[in-house]
Motif scaffolding. Structure first.
Motif, PDB file in Angstrom:
ATOM      1  N   GLN A  54      -2.305  19.978  -1.083  1.00 57.02           N
ATOM      2  CA  GLN A  54      -2.716  18.824  -0.303  1.00 57.02           C
ATOM      3  C   GLN A  54      -1.702  17.719  -0.557  1.00 57.02           C
ATOM      4  O   GLN A  54      -1.585  17.230  -1.681  1.00 57.02           O
ATOM      5  N   PRO A  55      -0.893  17.325   0.446  1.00 59.22           N
ATOM      6  CA  PRO A  55       0.119  16.290   0.232  1.00 59.22           C
ATOM      7  C   PRO A  55      -0.474  15.044  -0.413  1.00 59.22           C
ATOM      8  O   PRO A  55      -1.561  14.586  -0.040  1.00 59.22           O
ATOM      9  N   ALA A  56       0.258  14.504  -1.392  1.00 59.82           N
ATOM     10  CA  ALA A  56      -0.211  13.342  -2.139  1.00 59.82           C
ATOM     11  C   ALA A  56       0.723  12.169  -1.900  1.00 59.82           C
ATOM     12  O   ALA A  56       1.943  12.285  -2.074  1.00 59.82           O
ATOM     13  N   GLY A  57       0.154  11.033  -1.506  1.00 62.25           N
ATOM     14  CA  GLY A  57       0.946   9.835  -1.236  1.00 62.25           C
ATOM     15  C   GLY A  57       0.816   8.793  -2.321  1.00 62.25           C
ATOM     16  O   GLY A  57      -0.204   8.706  -3.004  1.00 62.25           O
ATOM     17  N   LYS A  58       1.860   7.993  -2.478  1.00 55.89           N
ATOM     18  CA  LYS A  58       1.866   6.923  -3.460  1.00 55.89           C
ATOM     19  C   LYS A  58       2.629   5.728  -2.886  1.00 55.89           C
ATOM     20  O   LYS A  58       3.783   5.873  -2.465  1.00 55.89           O
ATOM     21  N   LYS A  59       1.991   4.566  -2.867  1.00 54.93           N
ATOM     22  CA  LYS A  59       2.695   3.366  -2.409  1.00 54.93           C
ATOM     23  C   LYS A  59       3.614   2.885  -3.515  1.00 54.93           C
ATOM     24  O   LYS A  59       3.186   2.627  -4.636  1.00 54.93           O
ATOM     25  N   ILE A  60       4.902   2.751  -3.184  1.00 57.41           N
ATOM     26  CA  ILE A  60       5.905   2.376  -4.173  1.00 57.41           C
ATOM     27  C   ILE A  60       6.112   0.871  -4.215  1.00 57.41           C
ATOM     28  O   ILE A  60       6.064   0.243  -5.279  1.00 57.41           O
ATOM     29  N   ILE A  72      20.520  -4.574   3.895  1.00 56.84           N
ATOM     30  CA  ILE A  72      20.134  -3.300   3.293  1.00 56.84           C
ATOM     31  C   ILE A  72      19.444  -3.582   1.965  1.00 56.84           C
ATOM     32  O   ILE A  72      19.967  -4.328   1.119  1.00 56.84           O
ATOM     33  N   TYR A  73      18.268  -2.998   1.794  1.00 55.05           N
ATOM     34  CA  TYR A  73      17.532  -3.097   0.537  1.00 55.05           C
ATOM     35  C   TYR A  73      17.725  -1.831  -0.289  1.00 55.05           C
ATOM     36  O   TYR A  73      17.882  -0.739   0.263  1.00 55.05           O
ATOM     37  N   ARG A  74      17.687  -1.989  -1.593  1.00 56.01           N
ATOM     38  CA  ARG A  74      17.632  -0.861  -2.523  1.00 56.01           C
ATOM     39  C   ARG A  74      16.251  -0.854  -3.150  1.00 56.01           C
ATOM     40  O   ARG A  74      15.808  -1.859  -3.707  1.00 56.01           O
ATOM     41  N   ILE A  75      15.570   0.295  -3.049  1.00 51.96           N
ATOM     42  CA  ILE A  75      14.230   0.417  -3.627  1.00 51.96           C
ATOM     43  C   ILE A  75      14.237   1.568  -4.626  1.00 51.96           C
ATOM     44  O   ILE A  75      14.644   2.686  -4.300  1.00 51.96           O
ATOM     45  N   ASN A  76      13.809   1.288  -5.830  1.00 48.05           N
ATOM     46  CA  ASN A  76      13.723   2.286  -6.901  1.00 48.05           C
ATOM     47  C   ASN A  76      12.312   2.874  -6.875  1.00 48.05           C
ATOM     48  O   ASN A  76      11.341   2.163  -7.168  1.00 48.05           O
ATOM     49  N   VAL A  77      12.186   4.145  -6.515  1.00 46.36           N
ATOM     50  CA  VAL A  77      10.853   4.730  -6.386  1.00 46.36           C
ATOM     51  C   VAL A  77      10.195   4.979  -7.743  1.00 46.36           C
ATOM     52  O   VAL A  77       8.981   5.194  -7.817  1.00 46.36           O
ATOM     53  N   ARG A  78      10.974   4.929  -8.800  1.00 51.12           N
ATOM     54  CA  ARG A  78      10.388   5.125 -10.136  1.00 51.12           C
ATOM     55  C   ARG A  78       9.793   3.834 -10.671  1.00 51.12           C
ATOM     56  O   ARG A  78       8.758   3.849 -11.346  1.00 51.12           O
TER      57      ARG A  78
END
Length: 319
Positions: free
Chosen positions: A124-130, A162-168
């Motif tokens: 079941q795909p799992a989503g996470k708001k970063i 351009i934005y840089r977003i670190n998903v960690r």
């Protein structure tokens, strides 16, 4: 990404270019019948296609190799009305841009534009708001960079940046803003930097309003922004959108209102679909090469907004 444009014919393509496209024509894999405007596309390692839409807060899953391909909702996002950019950040984990979007004006509601990750490797795909970008109204394309795990670069078509977003960590930083990335008036071709894709040591991008395809050295300054080529014979509504690279370094670019362009590493370009004033592609918005297949030919999948017809298309082109 690029939203709604007037439907105008495109002039003939440049000559003297050996077309990389197969002689077999494009074919419709699936077409929506409910007005769904497809915005972007990515391919999973198992061959499934993931589709975003500016009018639905979901990611669709489509198996193009099925005898009767039909999309299903793979994941639905809360507090959003649509989705835009999508890129694979880890194996089978995709970053997706979401927000409350107005497709007529191509403007998002301030405070609603966010980056999520969705893990499609689970049953079941799992989503996470970063993270969200509170001041943005124009988050659009997304890409990752080799050697920078967990980093997503996101274009802002209204800001010209351009934005840089670190998903960690969820850290968000504006890493580049420049007049060459800016657009124009709100709506339609007012969108500036649109699609973007890292390839080799460069970040390639399309500016829809200014009608050019350009590149940025990933390890250099703002002064390194270069114009590679411009829309050939473009009318006022002709504009580059999102694109995909093949193994030879050719960029296959969705070109409004009805075309597909190929730009070689040298900057030469050709309109490979739509040069004959064909309207088969109804407002193409993005493209991605298939994965996981055993065929000898590479297949490019192009998605469209479906303006003037019943809904967005998924079109296969053998290259």
């Amino acid at each position: 990404m690029l939203f709604y444009f007037a439907l105008l014919a495109l002039l003939a393509a440049l000559s003297g270019f050996a077309s990389p496209m197969s002689s077999s024509g494009p074919r419709t894999v699936f077409q929506f019948e409910d007005g769904t405007f497809l915005e972007n596309i990515a391919a999973r390692s198992n061959g499934d296609l993931l589709l975003t839409s500016v009018v639905k807060p979901v990611v669709f899953r489509l198996d193009p190799n099925s005898p009767n391909p039909s999309p299903s909702v793979a994941f639905q996002f809360p507090n959003a009305t649509g989705t835009t950019g999508i890129t694979e950040v880890y194996p089978d984990v995709f970053a997706v841009l979401t927000g409350i979007l107005n497709p007529q004006t191509a403007i998002g509601q301030k405070g609603s534009l966010c980056l999520w990750t969705v893990d499609f490797g689970r049953n079941q795909p799992a989503g996470k708001k970063i993270a969200c970008v509170p001041d943005s109204i124009g988050l659009n394309g997304a890409t990752t960079i080799k050697g920078a795990p967990g980093i997503v670069l996101v274009s802002d078509s209204r800001l010209g940046g351009i934005y840089r977003i670190n998903v960690r960590t969820g850290e968000v930083a504006l890493v580049l803003q420049d007049p060459l990335l800016e657009g124009g008036a709100a709506g339609g071709v007012g969108l500036g930097i649109n699609g973007l894709r890292a390839h080799g040591h460069k970040l390639f991008f399309a500016n829809s309003a200014k009608k050019f395809f350009g590149s940025i050295e990933l390890d250099s300054s703002v002064a390194s922004i270069n114009t590679i080529t411009t829309v050939p014979g473009g009318s006022n509504s002709s504009a580059y959108d999102d694109f995909a690279f093949d193994k030879k370094g050719n960029a296959w670019i969705a070109l409004h209102p009805h075309s597909l362009a190929v730009v070689k590493p040298s900057g030469e370009q050709e309109i490979v679909l739509g040069a004959d004033n064909s309207t088969f592609l109804a407002d193409p918005t993005s493209a991605a090469f298939g994965r996981g297949g055993n065929g000898r030919k590479e297949t490019l999948y192009v998605v469209t907004g479906g303006i003037g017809i019943s809904g967005g298309q998924v079109v296969a082109v053998d290259c």
